[in-house]
Design a protein around this motif. Structure first.
Motif, PDB file in Angstrom:
ATOM      1  N   ILE A   1      43.373  32.057  35.518  1.00  0.00           N
ATOM      2  CA  ILE A   1      42.147  31.991  36.313  1.00  0.00           C
ATOM      3  C   ILE A   1      42.359  32.734  37.629  1.00  0.00           C
ATOM      4  O   ILE A   1      43.308  32.463  38.376  1.00  0.00           O
ATOM      5  CB  ILE A   1      41.747  30.528  36.583  1.00  0.00           C
ATOM      6  CG1 ILE A   1      41.627  29.744  35.268  1.00  0.00           C
ATOM      7  CG2 ILE A   1      40.446  30.472  37.372  1.00  0.00           C
ATOM      8  CD1 ILE A   1      40.588  30.275  34.317  1.00  0.00           C
ATOM      9  N   ASP A   2      41.478  33.674  37.903  1.00  0.00           N
ATOM     10  CA  ASP A   2      41.506  34.409  39.168  1.00  0.00           C
ATOM     11  C   ASP A   2      40.994  33.478  40.267  1.00  0.00           C
ATOM     12  O   ASP A   2      39.825  33.064  40.237  1.00  0.00           O
ATOM     13  CB  ASP A   2      40.622  35.648  39.057  1.00  0.00           C
ATOM     14  CG  ASP A   2      40.655  36.515  40.311  1.00  0.00           C
ATOM     15  OD1 ASP A   2      41.028  36.010  41.397  1.00  0.00           O
ATOM     16  OD2 ASP A   2      40.304  37.706  40.213  1.00  0.00           O
ATOM     17  N   PRO A   3      41.845  33.123  41.238  1.00  0.00           N
ATOM     18  CA  PRO A   3      41.388  32.175  42.262  1.00  0.00           C
ATOM     19  C   PRO A   3      40.249  32.702  43.121  1.00  0.00           C
ATOM     20  O   PRO A   3      39.510  31.924  43.720  1.00  0.00           O
ATOM     21  CB  PRO A   3      42.654  31.924  43.091  1.00  0.00           C
ATOM     22  CG  PRO A   3      43.519  33.112  42.852  1.00  0.00           C
ATOM     23  CD  PRO A   3      43.236  33.566  41.457  1.00  0.00           C
ATOM     24  N   ALA A   4      40.102  34.032  43.172  1.00  0.00           N
ATOM     25  CA  ALA A   4      39.038  34.598  44.001  1.00  0.00           C
ATOM     26  C   ALA A   4      37.670  34.466  43.357  1.00  0.00           C
ATOM     27  O   ALA A   4      36.656  34.329  44.049  1.00  0.00           O
ATOM     28  CB  ALA A   4      39.335  36.074  44.295  1.00  0.00           C
ATOM     29  N   THR A   5      37.644  34.497  42.011  1.00  0.00           N
ATOM     30  CA  THR A   5      36.355  34.492  41.315  1.00  0.00           C
ATOM     31  C   THR A   5      36.129  33.246  40.491  1.00  0.00           C
ATOM     32  O   THR A   5      34.984  32.944  40.121  1.00  0.00           O
ATOM     33  CB  THR A   5      36.253  35.712  40.389  1.00  0.00           C
ATOM     34  OG1 THR A   5      37.240  35.594  39.355  1.00  0.00           O
ATOM     35  CG2 THR A   5      36.471  37.007  41.164  1.00  0.00           C
ATOM     36  N   GLY A   6      37.207  32.519  40.159  1.00  0.00           N
ATOM     37  CA  GLY A   6      37.088  31.386  39.262  1.00  0.00           C
ATOM     38  C   GLY A   6      36.900  31.781  37.811  1.00  0.00           C
ATOM     39  O   GLY A   6      36.647  30.928  36.963  1.00  0.00           O
ATOM     40  N   GLN A   7      37.032  33.081  37.510  1.00  0.00           N
ATOM     41  CA  GLN A   7      36.846  33.584  36.161  1.00  0.00           C
ATOM     42  C   GLN A   7      38.190  33.878  35.499  1.00  0.00           C
ATOM     43  O   GLN A   7      39.209  34.080  36.169  1.00  0.00           O
ATOM     44  CB  GLN A   7      35.997  34.863  36.179  1.00  0.00           C
ATOM     45  CG  GLN A   7      34.619  34.679  36.778  1.00  0.00           C
ATOM     46  CD  GLN A   7      33.764  33.702  35.986  1.00  0.00           C
ATOM     47  OE1 GLN A   7      33.631  33.828  34.783  1.00  0.00           O
ATOM     48  NE2 GLN A   7      33.197  32.723  36.680  1.00  0.00           N
ATOM     49  N   ALA A   8      38.184  33.903  34.166  1.00  0.00           N
ATOM     50  CA  ALA A   8      39.387  34.263  33.431  1.00  0.00           C
ATOM     51  C   ALA A   8      39.761  35.705  33.725  1.00  0.00           C
ATOM     52  O   ALA A   8      38.897  36.589  33.804  1.00  0.00           O
ATOM     53  CB  ALA A   8      39.167  34.062  31.941  1.00  0.00           C
ATOM     54  N   ALA A   9      41.071  35.947  33.885  1.00  0.00           N
ATOM     55  CA  ALA A   9      41.560  37.281  34.209  1.00  0.00           C
ATOM     56  C   ALA A   9      42.560  37.718  33.151  1.00  0.00           C
ATOM     57  O   ALA A   9      43.268  36.894  32.551  1.00  0.00           O
ATOM     58  CB  ALA A   9      42.224  37.283  35.592  1.00  0.00           C
ATOM     59  N   PHE A  10      42.650  39.035  32.933  1.00  0.00           N
ATOM     60  CA  PHE A  10      43.553  39.583  31.925  1.00  0.00           C
ATOM     61  C   PHE A  10      44.034  40.941  32.396  1.00  0.00           C
ATOM     62  O   PHE A  10      43.226  41.797  32.786  1.00  0.00           O
ATOM     63  CB  PHE A  10      42.821  39.721  30.581  1.00  0.00           C
ATOM     64  CG  PHE A  10      43.692  40.169  29.448  1.00  0.00           C
ATOM     65  CD1 PHE A  10      44.501  39.260  28.784  1.00  0.00           C
ATOM     66  CD2 PHE A  10      43.697  41.488  29.042  1.00  0.00           C
ATOM     67  CE1 PHE A  10      45.310  39.668  27.731  1.00  0.00           C
ATOM     68  CE2 PHE A  10      44.500  41.902  27.990  1.00  0.00           C
ATOM     69  CZ  PHE A  10      45.310  40.988  27.336  1.00  0.00           C
ATOM     70  N   ASP A  11      45.360  41.146  32.373  1.00  0.00           N
ATOM     71  CA  ASP A  11      45.955  42.404  32.801  1.00  0.00           C
ATOM     72  C   ASP A  11      46.062  43.344  31.607  1.00  0.00           C
ATOM     73  O   ASP A  11      46.907  43.151  30.726  1.00  0.00           O
ATOM     74  CB  ASP A  11      47.339  42.141  33.408  1.00  0.00           C
ATOM     75  CG  ASP A  11      47.996  43.404  33.938  1.00  0.00           C
ATOM     76  OD1 ASP A  11      47.423  44.511  33.789  1.00  0.00           O
ATOM     77  OD2 ASP A  11      49.108  43.299  34.507  1.00  0.00           O
ATOM     78  N   LEU A  12      45.230  44.351  31.551  1.00  0.00           N
ATOM     79  CA  LEU A  12      45.221  45.274  30.415  1.00  0.00           C
ATOM     80  C   LEU A  12      46.505  46.085  30.301  1.00  0.00           C
ATOM     81  O   LEU A  12      46.792  46.656  29.246  1.00  0.00           O
ATOM     82  CB  LEU A  12      44.027  46.229  30.525  1.00  0.00           C
ATOM     83  CG  LEU A  12      42.641  45.600  30.385  1.00  0.00           C
ATOM     84  CD1 LEU A  12      41.564  46.634  30.632  1.00  0.00           C
ATOM     85  CD2 LEU A  12      42.459  44.967  29.020  1.00  0.00           C
ATOM     86  N   PHE A  13      47.276  46.159  31.382  1.00  0.00           N
ATOM     87  CA  PHE A  13      48.500  46.967  31.367  1.00  0.00           C
ATOM     88  C   PHE A  13      49.739  46.139  31.048  1.00  0.00           C
ATOM     89  O   PHE A  13      50.842  46.685  31.004  1.00  0.00           O
ATOM     90  CB  PHE A  13      48.658  47.681  32.713  1.00  0.00           C
ATOM     91  CG  PHE A  13      47.545  48.654  33.004  1.00  0.00           C
ATOM     92  CD1 PHE A  13      47.542  49.920  32.424  1.00  0.00           C
ATOM     93  CD2 PHE A  13      46.482  48.290  33.818  1.00  0.00           C
ATOM     94  CE1 PHE A  13      46.506  50.809  32.672  1.00  0.00           C
ATOM     95  CE2 PHE A  13      45.450  49.176  34.067  1.00  0.00           C
ATOM     96  CZ  PHE A  13      45.463  50.447  33.494  1.00  0.00           C
ATOM     97  N   ASP A  14      49.556  44.851  30.837  1.00  0.00           N
ATOM     98  CA  ASP A  14      50.676  43.992  30.465  1.00  0.00           C
ATOM     99  C   ASP A  14      50.767  43.957  28.944  1.00  0.00           C
ATOM    100  O   ASP A  14      49.960  43.311  28.278  1.00  0.00           O
ATOM    101  CB  ASP A  14      50.463  42.579  31.016  1.00  0.00           C
ATOM    102  CG  ASP A  14      51.589  41.626  30.624  1.00  0.00           C
ATOM    103  OD1 ASP A  14      52.590  42.086  30.020  1.00  0.00           O
ATOM    104  OD2 ASP A  14      51.469  40.429  30.911  1.00  0.00           O
ATOM    105  N   THR A  15      51.743  44.661  28.384  1.00  0.00           N
ATOM    106  CA  THR A  15      51.900  44.709  26.927  1.00  0.00           C
ATOM    107  C   THR A  15      52.927  43.696  26.434  1.00  0.00           C
ATOM    108  O   THR A  15      53.233  43.663  25.236  1.00  0.00           O
ATOM    109  CB  THR A  15      52.306  46.118  26.470  1.00  0.00           C
ATOM    110  OG1 THR A  15      53.560  46.469  27.071  1.00  0.00           O
ATOM    111  CG2 THR A  15      51.246  47.141  26.861  1.00  0.00           C
ATOM    112  N   ASP A  16      53.480  42.873  27.333  1.00  0.00           N
ATOM    113  CA  ASP A  16      54.486  41.882  26.927  1.00  0.00           C
ATOM    114  C   ASP A  16      53.852  40.645  26.298  1.00  0.00           C
ATOM    115  O   ASP A  16      54.354  40.105  25.311  1.00  0.00           O
ATOM    116  CB  ASP A  16      55.328  41.442  28.135  1.00  0.00           C
ATOM    117  CG  ASP A  16      56.227  42.549  28.643  1.00  0.00           C
ATOM    118  OD1 ASP A  16      56.294  43.612  28.006  1.00  0.00           O
ATOM    119  OD2 ASP A  16      56.859  42.349  29.698  1.00  0.00           O
ATOM    120  N   GLY A  17      52.777  40.185  26.893  1.00  0.00           N
ATOM    121  CA  GLY A  17      52.140  38.966  26.424  1.00  0.00           C
ATOM    122  C   GLY A  17      51.446  38.275  27.573  1.00  0.00           C
ATOM    123  O   GLY A  17      51.931  38.269  28.712  1.00  0.00           O
TER     124      GLY A  17
END
Length: 324
Positions: free
Chosen positions: A14-30
């Motif tokens: 959860i992005d604390p700034a927006t309260g929305q779910a966040a996902f790093d598109l450049f993280d290929t590890d997991g």
């Protein structure tokens, strides 16, 4: 139906700034989240009666592994057992009493929790008015979990809180009295006509199987319908991978040279294999039903989305390629 409950586990960042779910598109590890969700709700509670419940558990990921414990937050010294009756493929040969269940992404487990017997005088959770289902397995990145556990009673690790009400009538079977689920049985251990090896690796920053990423135009090998094969899975580099096979089930023969025998939670039909860091797993399977082209893939969904897959076919004529 009110006592037979599906529970789908996932975690969100959860992005604390927006309260929305966040996902790093450049993280290929997991992708690992900081909030647990069950059936889409963050750490919910569930009002239960004092009787047996069948809980159908699924690790939806995207990348987190679980080891599930029941905990009395008001008495952390209690060790609370429950019954496992099923994994991915079907019922186990018989119920197993356990204190924890491990799930890789896409693995399933059906468990029976007897809230009446556990909380009664002399029960393992005697006097409890609430119980937590906790994930205590430590995992800090997409590589996979460690072999270490968090201490019991950590609020951040709670998946769901069971709030225990009054005794109600219970017409279900007591798993303690079930010695077999026959006529449901395991498939026989037939001699394989071919052994294939699959190395699940990272090469030049890309996820590969036997050195290659997925090509949707290439079928890497073909199984002969009605025949038995042995597949050997290997990994390295500190990575763990949940390997999922579409439309075929099998049995784990051994893990790191140690045979999987009766009494193991892995002694059953499976379509997902937890391949841990540096492990070698032998998997025996026979395909009898479906002709077509299907995937095998890592079910760490981030690895899957970055091409850690291959296609295989089921036909009436197969091949003997040992390293597809």
């Amino acid at each position: 139906p009110q006592f037979d409950i599906p529970m789908i586990f996932t975690d969100l960042l959860i992005d604390p700034a927006t309260g929305q779910a966040a996902f790093d598109l450049f993280d290929t590890d997991g992708h690992l989240g900081d909030k647990y969700l069950v059936n889409g709700k963050v750490q919910p509670f569930f009002n239960v009666s004092k009787r047996r419940y069948r809980l159908r558990l699924l690790d939806m990921g995207p990348s987190r592994f679980y080891q599930l414990f029941l905990t009395n937050p008001d008495n952390l010294a209690q060790s609370i057992p429950y019954w496992r009756i099923m994994n991915d493929g079907n019922l186990l040969p018989n119920p197993l009493q356990v204190t924890s269940v491990k799930l890789a992404v896409a693995e399933r487990a059906d468990i029976i929790v007897d809230f009446n017997k556990l909380t009664a005088p002399g029960g393992a959770a005697a006097g409890a008015t609430r119980l937590w289902l906790e994930n205590r397995l430590i995992q800090t990145d997409g590589k996979g979990p460690t072999d270490q556990l968090n201490p019991a009673g950590t609020p951040a690790n709670v998946l769901v809180e069971f709030r225990i009400g009054a005794v109600v009538a219970d017409g279900s079977a007591d798993p303690a009295l079930i010695t077999s689920f026959a006529p449901i049985t395991l498939p026989p251990m037939e001699a394989p006509i071919v052994t294939r090896t699959f190395k699940w690796e990272r090469t030049n920053g890309q996820w590969v199987v036997n050195g290659l990423p997925i090509s949707c135009d290439e079928v890497r090998f073909t199984m002969k319908r009605g025949s038995t094969e042995k597949w050997i899975y290997q990994t390295g580099g500190g990575w763990s991978h949940p390997i999922h096979h579409h439309f075929v089930e099998g049995r784990i023969l051994s893990r790191n040279g140690v045979a999987i025998t009766a009494g193991s939670q892995e002694f059953g039909r499976k379509d997902v294999v937890w391949l841990g860091e540096g492990e070698t797993v032998e998997f025996l399977l026979k395909v009898t039903d479906y002709v077509g082209v299907y995937p095998i893939h890592c079910h760490n969904v981030v690895h899957e989305d970055h091409a850690m897959m291959l296609l295989f076919a089921v036909r009436d004529v197969g091949d003997t390629n040992p390293a597809p």
